[in-house]
Design an enzyme around this catalytic site. Structure first.
Site, PDB file in Angstrom:
ATOM      1  CE  LYS A 116      -2.845  -2.865   0.194  1.00 20.62           C
ATOM      2  NZ  LYS A 116      -3.347  -3.558  -1.044  1.00 20.62           N
ATOM      3  CG  HIS A 208     -15.195   1.524  -1.387  1.00 15.86           C
ATOM      4  ND1 HIS A 208     -14.417   0.314  -0.831  1.00 15.86           N
ATOM      5  CD2 HIS A 208     -15.336   1.120  -2.731  1.00 15.86           C
ATOM      6  CE1 HIS A 208     -13.716  -0.347  -1.775  1.00 15.86           C
ATOM      7  NE2 HIS A 208     -14.595   0.131  -3.050  1.00 15.86           N
ATOM      8  NE  ARG A 296     -10.392  -8.884  -6.792  1.00 16.02           N
ATOM      9  CZ  ARG A 296      -9.782  -8.300  -5.763  1.00 16.02           C
ATOM     10  NH1 ARG A 296      -8.675  -8.130  -5.465  1.00 16.02           N
ATOM     11  NH2 ARG A 296     -11.044  -7.713  -5.155  1.00 16.02           N
TER      12      ARG A 296
HETATM   13  C1  MV4 Z   1      -9.515   5.330   5.529  1.00 17.18           C
HETATM   14  C2  MV4 Z   1     -10.895   5.805   6.212  1.00 17.18           C
HETATM   15  C3  MV4 Z   1     -10.781   7.080   6.936  1.00 17.18           C
HETATM   16  N1  MV4 Z   1      -9.569   7.898   6.516  1.00 17.18           N
HETATM   17  N2  MV4 Z   1      -8.508   6.039   5.319  1.00 17.18           N
HETATM   18  C4  MV4 Z   1     -11.113   0.719   5.446  1.00 17.18           C
HETATM   19  C5  MV4 Z   1     -10.484  -0.499   4.935  1.00 17.18           C
HETATM   20  C6  MV4 Z   1      -9.391   0.261   3.966  1.00 17.18           C
HETATM   21  N3  MV4 Z   1      -9.461  -0.495   2.446  1.00 17.18           N
HETATM   22  C7  MV4 Z   1      -9.716   1.653   3.793  1.00 17.18           C
HETATM   23  N4  MV4 Z   1     -10.435   2.043   4.783  1.00 17.18           N
HETATM   24  C8  MV4 Z   1     -10.770   3.173   5.242  1.00 17.18           C
HETATM   25  N5  MV4 Z   1      -9.741   4.081   5.237  1.00 17.18           N
HETATM   26  C9  MV4 Z   1      -8.512   7.222   5.692  1.00 17.18           C
HETATM   27  N6  MV4 Z   1      -7.628   8.135   5.726  1.00 17.18           N
HETATM   28  C10 MV4 Z   1     -12.021   5.065   6.445  1.00 17.18           C
HETATM   29  C11 MV4 Z   1     -11.738   3.609   6.027  1.00 17.18           C
HETATM   30  C12 MV4 Z   1     -13.154   2.957   6.234  1.00 17.18           C
HETATM   31  C13 MV4 Z   1     -13.722   2.387   5.132  1.00 17.18           C
HETATM   32  C14 MV4 Z   1     -13.483   2.691   3.961  1.00 17.18           C
HETATM   33  C15 MV4 Z   1     -14.118   2.015   2.719  1.00 17.18           C
HETATM   34  C16 MV4 Z   1     -15.190   1.334   3.001  1.00 17.18           C
HETATM   35  C17 MV4 Z   1     -15.647   1.121   4.360  1.00 17.18           C
HETATM   36  C18 MV4 Z   1     -14.872   1.436   5.354  1.00 17.18           C
HETATM   37  C19 MV4 Z   1     -15.270   1.267   6.720  1.00 17.18           C
HETATM   38  C20 MV4 Z   1     -14.527   1.878   7.972  1.00 17.18           C
HETATM   39  C21 MV4 Z   1     -13.238   2.699   7.418  1.00 17.18           C
END
Ligand code: MV4
Length: 650
Positions: A116, A208, A296
């Site tokens: 990452k 997301h 993918r």
């Molecule tokens: C974050 C965030 C807030 N701020 N990064 C969760 C898993 C990983 N793929 C990235 N994630 C997050 N990164 C920053 N700088 C909040 C999350 C996050 C989240 C992101 C996408 C979908 C669902 C989530 C659930 C909780 C936290």
């Protein structure tokens, strides 16, 4: 184009790939583990090769055996699907060393996106927005605390090797930083064997939103975005395209950024750029940041297919076989709105525990797309992901696609395992979600109401009545003289779990009947062929390992009442054996005063044209006999009274 490809996967994605290959005239080779010998993907493929035991490490992760199978069967290329070997660069190298084509990106591109921190640094260089933070190699605690200060609290500590939220800590202020760093490192070391972390500005109200990209190694295009904010513990539950609230301006900015990302690594094939979006003030072009790239085809690719009208697996095969990208960016159009849900064998009430079971029945409505790798009779085994199917709807607007989804879920029939169907249905009707208020916290916030199973006595009684009507097996032809031998009212007893339910069926003519369930009444009619409940909603009854009744959004399972079982259990404490059904006493084997053993035949009852043997529920002495041979009796009539055996008789 290839003549023959091997699919290094199982389940719905293997079936999905086979479908497109077939349409393109490409022959397919399936590989399978021992427990998958008769799986749907094996049936659908032109050829199949057994590669080992049930555990993934003994079969679907055995790169060597898979490559050997491809060489042996004359396949020219290997499609990895998703999961398993799909993002393993060493496998890509091995495939190419064997002279085969890997249908996917280069090992180099996979490696570039694997870690990452390195991926973020690379993307920043390429001009892709990255969350403000520290993504470098210095792991000194004091230095990282300084970086957190520079970025500004709140910050998020993330494992460099992470994903799925493991090794992630939100820190509100400097005082909590050291302890959060320690525990994030410990968790990361434990989960990934790598305790390196990065520090980021914490994005509040995160959404997301990911962009589908496609490259041919020279050029790249995007196929718009998907919103996957509806997640539970980092597992996607519902995905949709386009993202609610997306503006042309932001779509353009995100699409351009995604294409820059793909071009920066000379990407080839299908890929997804995941962005985190700050949705606290709507979608704005300066509020999205690169999170990671999935190198993918993804589970949720069908929503992109629905809104673009394109077949992404076709694109994968064409690009991998050396063709350039099939369309230019301006030729790719977005039409309407699409949803996908993941239907799982899981016990929602028990905390979303994965479930197993043999699917006694599985059916989907024909007005939706259902991607599945199983069919009626198949087993959801503990060895693999318990996903039963993906259900996809596409409509001209979000509201229409969402009602289509609700309806498709209502009409999906699964028997043989518990599922998240009702949970998905509740989500599809959730007020906030319906309004397009998607965010990553929605499910957790409203979990209790989403898990409620609304009580509907009238519907539940109707389902019992439908099952009883099935058990009654009334003749469709009024000339069979049914009314001559049938008692006017008969009782049909159904078992539901530990309870039983009585349904009284009364004939009201050769093609009409009335059914009474507790205090509810239903009419049944015969159309000359089938008997159905005269009701506004369709109830389907399927007999397969019990009687499964499907109503819109609801499933119930009954068992035919088995008088032998009931006498053996329910009769234990009672001294009087009752007739479990109306009928004719054909034979009586005991007389008053006689000693009987548990299970010893008492009499033969003829009912519904069948003979039923009634047996003693326990050992005892027959105190009294209430009926005679040849007597017509009603359900519940006493047959014999058993007294305890005198002491000394055991
Ligand atoms: C974050 C965030 C807030 N701020 N990064 C969760 C898993 C990983 N793929 C990235 N994630 C997050 N990164 C920053 N700088 C909040 C999350 C996050 C989240 C992101 C996408 C979908 C669902 C989530 C659930 C909780 C936290």
């Amino acid at each position: 184009m290839f003549r023959k490809i091997l699919i290094a996967n199982r389940g719905e994605i293997a079936c999905r790939i086979i479908k497109t290959a077939r349409r393109l005239g490409v022959a397919t080779v399936a590989v399978h583990s021992d427990v998958d010998a008769h799986a749907l993907h094996v049936t659908l493929a032109d050829q199949a090769v057994a590669i080992g035991g049930a555990a993934p490490k003994d079969s679907y992760l055995k790169g060597g055996a898979i490559i050997a199978a491809a060489l042996e069967t004359g396949a020219e290329a290997i499609h990895p699907g998703y999961g398993f070997l799909s993002e393993n660069p060493d496998f890509v190298d091995a495939v190419q060393r064997a002279g085969l084509v890997f249908i996917g990106p280069s090992a180099k591109a996979i490696r570039a996106m694997g870690l990452k921190d390195a991926a973020k640094a690379l993307m920043k260089q390429a001009g892709v927005p990255v969350v403000p933070g520290y993504h470098g190699a210095n792991q000194d605690g004091a230095f990282l605390a300084e970086q957190a200060e520079r970025i500004g609290y709140p910050v998020l500590i993330k494992a460099v090797a992470g994903g799925g939220g493991k090794g992630m800590r939100r820190v509100e202020n400097a005082a909590d930083f050291a302890e959060a760093l320690r525990s994030a490192r410990a968790e990361a070391a434990n989960a990934f064997g790598n305790d390196a972390v990065l520090i980021e500005k914490y994005v509040s109200a995160p959404r997301h939103v990911e962009v589908q990209v496609f490259g041919d190694g020279r050029d790249a295009v995007h196929l718009f975005e998907r919103d996957c904010s509806l997640q539970r513990r980092h597992q996607k539950v519902i995905e949709e395209a386009p993202a609610p609230g997306m503006t042309d301006e932001m779509r353009h900015a995100m699409g351009e950024a995604a294409v820059r990302a793909a071009k920066a690594i000379g990407y080839s094939g299908a890929g997804t750029i995941e962005f985190i979006v700050d949705g606290s003030e709507g979608l704005r072009p300066d509020r999205f940041w690169f999170m990671e790239m999935n190198t993918r085809l993804q589970v949720e690719h069908p929503v992109t297919e629905a809104v673009t009208g394109l077949d992404l697996v076709e694109w994968q095969l064409r690009v991998a076989s050396g063709e350039p990208l099939p369309l230019r960016q301006e030729e790719i159009r977005l039409t309407g709105h699409a949803f996908e849900v993941r239907l799982y064998a899981e016990d929602v009430a028990a905390g979303f525990l994965p479930a197993t079971g043999r699917l006694a029945h599985l059916a989907f409505p024909d007005h939706c797309r259902a991607d599945t790798g199983v069919q009626s009779g198949d087993e959801i085994s503990p060895w693999y992901d318990p996903m039963i199917a993906k259900i996809i709807t596409h409509g001209p607007t979000r509201a229409i696609a969402l009602s289509q989804l609700g309806r498709a879920l209502d009409e999906t029939q699964v028997a043989g395992t518990v599922t998240n169907l009702a949970f998905l249905s509740a989500l599809a009707r959730h007020r906030g979600f319906t309004r397009g208020e998607v965010d990553t916290g929605l499910i957790a916030r409203d979990l209790a109401s989403l898990m409620e199973t609304p009580q509907n006595d009238r519907l539940e009684s109707a389902m019992a009545a439908a099952a009883a009507l099935h058990v009654a097996a009334l003749p469709a032809d009024p000339l069979t003289g049914f009314s001559l031998w049938s008692p006017l009212t008969r009782r049909i007893t159904l078992e539901t779990g530990a309870d039983s339910i009585d349904v009284d069926l009364t004939m009201e003519g050769p093609q009409a009947a009335r059914l009474r369930v507790v205090d509810q009444e239903f009419q049944a009619v015969c159309n000359g062929q089938n008997w159905t409940l005269a009701r506004d909603v369709a109830l389907k009854v399927v007999e397969a390992d019990g009687l499964h009744v499907f109503a819109p959004g609801k499933t119930a399972r009954f068992r035919r009442h088995d008088p032998l079982n009931r006498d053996a259990s329910a009769g234990l404490g009672s001294d009087v054996t009752l007739a479990p059904m109306p009928g004719l006493v054909r034979a009586f084997f005991v007389i008053a005063g006689q000693e009987v053993q548990a299970g010893q035949p008492l009499c033969v009852l003829e009912a519904m044209k069948m003979e039923h043997m009634l047996k003693a529920s326990r050992a005892g002495r027959v105190a009294e006999v209430f009926v005679r041979e040849g007597a017509q009796i009603a359900a519940g009539d006493p047959l014999v009274q058993l007294a305890a055996l005198e002491a000394g008789h055991g």
